[in-house]
Write a protein that holds these residues in place. Structure first.
Motif, mmCIF file in Angstrom:
data_model
loop_
_atom_site.group_PDB
_atom_site.id
_atom_site.type_symbol
_atom_site.label_atom_id
_atom_site.label_comp_id
_atom_site.label_asym_id
_atom_site.label_seq_id
_atom_site.Cartn_x
_atom_site.Cartn_y
_atom_site.Cartn_z
ATOM 1 N N HIS A 76 0.614 0.532 -4.439
ATOM 2 C CA HIS A 76 -0.637 0.595 -5.067
ATOM 3 C C HIS A 76 -1.691 0.700 -3.840
ATOM 4 O O HIS A 76 -1.575 -0.239 -3.185
ATOM 5 N N GLY A 77 -2.812 1.665 -3.916
ATOM 6 C CA GLY A 77 -3.719 1.613 -3.124
ATOM 7 C C GLY A 77 -3.276 2.273 -1.496
ATOM 8 O O GLY A 77 -2.228 2.441 -1.233
ATOM 9 N N ASP A 78 -4.608 2.459 -1.020
ATOM 10 C CA ASP A 78 -4.324 2.898 0.572
ATOM 11 C C ASP A 78 -4.396 1.846 1.527
ATOM 12 O O ASP A 78 -3.986 2.196 2.735
ATOM 13 N N ASP B 9 -6.051 -4.540 1.306
ATOM 14 C CA ASP B 9 -7.009 -5.096 0.305
ATOM 15 C C ASP B 9 -6.705 -4.683 -1.121
ATOM 16 O O ASP B 9 -6.896 -5.353 -2.137
ATOM 17 N N ASP B 10 -6.554 -3.250 -1.265
ATOM 18 C CA ASP B 10 -6.074 -2.751 -2.604
ATOM 19 C C ASP B 10 -4.677 -3.359 -3.047
ATOM 20 O O ASP B 10 -4.624 -3.813 -4.252
ATOM 21 N N ALA B 11 -3.934 -3.407 -2.352
ATOM 22 C CA ALA B 11 -2.527 -3.923 -2.830
ATOM 23 C C ALA B 11 -2.719 -5.448 -3.179
ATOM 24 O O ALA B 11 -2.167 -5.811 -4.087
ATOM 25 N N PRO C 104 0.942 -1.361 -0.108
ATOM 26 C CA PRO C 104 0.102 -0.139 0.062
ATOM 27 C C PRO C 104 0.798 1.364 -0.128
ATOM 28 O O PRO C 104 1.976 1.138 0.576
ATOM 29 N N LEU D 58 -5.465 -7.100 -4.488
ATOM 30 C CA LEU D 58 -6.236 -7.045 -5.656
ATOM 31 C C LEU D 58 -5.098 -6.899 -6.830
ATOM 32 O O LEU D 58 -5.084 -7.536 -7.711
ATOM 33 N N HIS D 59 -4.384 -5.915 -6.575
ATOM 34 C CA HIS D 59 -3.247 -5.643 -7.657
ATOM 35 C C HIS D 59 -2.482 -6.849 -7.930
ATOM 36 O O HIS D 59 -1.954 -6.931 -9.004
#
Length: 510
Positions: free
Chosen positions: A125-127, A130-132, A104, A134-135
């Motif tokens: 990637h992302g905050d 979970d964002d990381a 993140p 997915l990427h």
């Protein structure tokens, strides 16, 4: 699969685990000061002494060591905010393979730099995790990489289980309980499987932050649940759902789950330092915080107890916050809101009233010609046994007093900004405590998200070197506008707590 065959499977995996190409056998250190204070014999399993300052290199490397030559040639990928990432990077460097680590954007620079220093490619990637994640899954598919899960994988669990193997080999005497920090459950499942196979009499106690207790919820309900929100102070164990494979083991072999709050974790970091001169990260001291709570809960005496000290990847900036909260966690400091007369000599008389206890903090601002609200820190004996008599003594002497020691807003914000109420008596004021991802520009992004409709009447922000920033913000609103403000704030995608009725706010700022 029967319970015994599950243990057989994991013991075999643990015996065959390849971890010592990158990991070291860490020692068990006695904690004499804490042992004397608690009336039990306490040891610390020093996983903070690994090359990456965390046990995570064990499981990550063991998983990679099981891959085929074709998979190794393509490389590996993971999503991690810290310790698993460093374990992956170290293992990949040793194997001479490509490693991609998705982190993140909120990840502290110290952890990003550590991963890059081992030669891995870092993708921010992302905050949030979970964002990381997915990427990372997208890159896995796109680039043909092999994903290495941080905890929900039998080979990862087996690698972490070598910690339990070392504990029983190093500690041959009486042993009543082992305390294990729990995030996704990899370390707990691996240690539990080994220990329960050889020493079923030893109690396995999982320890979680009270605001990220996914295993506790799963044990109570008999199934895994996804927590709506998790606290971020102990970021190494801030997991919303216990791993599937991990829970398959832990539901049978974890005897008890106990929790600890932020102040108790900070106190355990201090305890660790006093006995070993090591500074752990919050997740690294979690097991010790749980051990202390377990002793208090059960009234344990004369027991032999081991806590796994799981990591030491802490930002130096965070030590300020940790040191502030450690005395509160040990119940050696109380935070009080006290009303005293507004006249010369009143503070001296108040100090006389509290006796020989040291005043650790005093916040005050003139506001009323008759009386003063003061925010005061007072030293107490360890455990806070003398706090109630102190409160009663002050009230007997005519001082209105309120204990703020357990008030999170008071400890995070109010103690740094006591200054009196807003002069706008014609407007109501609403107060909110907010958490948002901590990265360059994040504070400005938060302010922009508030829009231009509402007038900010109060604002306190303090960077603690953590992944998330904490803000206390007040708004002036006219009659009939409160519902509209709350509706607008719901559109901001950050955890938010309405503190308008908090007694610390009512006393000092309202």
């Amino acid at each position: 699969m029967s319970d015994r065959s599950l243990l057989d499977q994991y013991v075999r995996r643990i015996l065959e685990a390849r971890v010592y190409d990158v990991a070291v056998e860490t020692p068990i250190h006695a904690a004499p000061l804490l042992s004397k204070r608690l009336g039990n014999t306490v040891w610390l399993k020093r996983e903070d002494l690994q090359p990456v300052y965390s046990f995570k290199c064990r499981g990550a490397y063991n998983r990679m060591a099981q891959l085929s030559e074709e998979q190794l040639a393509r490389g590996v990928i993971c999503a991690s905010a810290g310790n698993h990432a460093q374990g992956m990077a170290l293992g990949a460097k040793h194997l001479g393979i490509r490693a991609v680590i998705v982190m993140p954007r909120t990840t502290p620079e110290i952890k990003v730099r550590a991963v890059r220093n081992h030669g891995a490619r870092v993708v921010l990637h992302g905050d949030a995790f979970d964002d990381a994640l997915l990427h990372a899954r997208e890159l896995e598919e796109k680039e043909g990489l092999t994903f290495v899960h941080p905890y929900d994988d039998p080979d990862v669990i087996a690698g972490q289980g070598t910690v339990g193997m070392e504990i029983l080999r190093q500690h041959g005497g009486p042993l009543d309980a082992i305390f294990i920090p729990v995030g996704g459950g990899g370390l707990a499942a691996g240690v539990a499987a080994w220990v329960k196979y050889l020493r079923p009499d030893v109690r396995i106690v999982g320890v979680e932050p009270e605001d990220a207790a996914c295993l506790k919820v799963a044990m109570e309900k008999g199934r895994r649940e996804v927590l709506k929100e998790v606290g971020l102070f102990a970021d190494g164990v801030a997991v919303k759902q216990i791993g599937k494979e991990n829970f398959r083991v832990l539901k049978h072999y974890c005897d008890e789950v106990i929790t600890a709050n932020t102040d108790e974790i900070c106190a355990a970091i201090k305890d660790t330092f006093e006995d070993t001169r090591a500074v752990t990260e919050p997740a690294g001291a979690l097991a010790l915080a749980g051990l202390k709570n377990w002793v208090a809960k059960h009234g344990a005496e004369g027991k032999a107890l081991i806590a796994i000290q799981s990591g030491a990847n802490v930002n130096f900036d965070r030590l300020r916050h940790i040191s502030e909260r450690a005395e509160l966690g040990e119940q050696r400091e109380a935070i009080l809101a006290v009303t005293i007369p507004e006249r010369p000599g009143a503070f001296r008389q108040f100090c006389q009233a509290i006796g020989k206890r040291a005043v650790t903090e005093f916040n005050y601002r003139y506001n009323d010609p008759q009386q003063a609200n003061i925010f005061v820190g007072v030293q107490t004996r360890s455990g806070g046994a003398d706090l109630l008599p102190l409160l009663e003594a002050l009230r007997d002497k005519g001082y209105p007093v309120e204990d703020m020691t357990g008030n999170e807003m008071a400890k995070l914000h109010i103690r740094h900004m006591v200054g009196g109420p807003s002069p706008r008596n014609d407007l109501a004021e609403l107060l909110f405590r907010v958490e948002f991802p901590e990265r360059p520009g994040a504070l400005m992004a938060f302010l922009l998200a508030l829009g231009g409709r509402w007038n900010i009447s109060l604002f306190h922000y303090r960077n603690h070197g953590a992944a998330y920033g904490r803000v206390l913000v007040g708004f002036h609103v006219r009659a009939g506008e409160q519902s509209a403000l709350r509706a607008d704030l719901k559109q901001i995608p950050y955890p938010m707590v309405d503190e308008s009725d908090n007694p610390a706010y009512q006393r000092f700022l309202a």
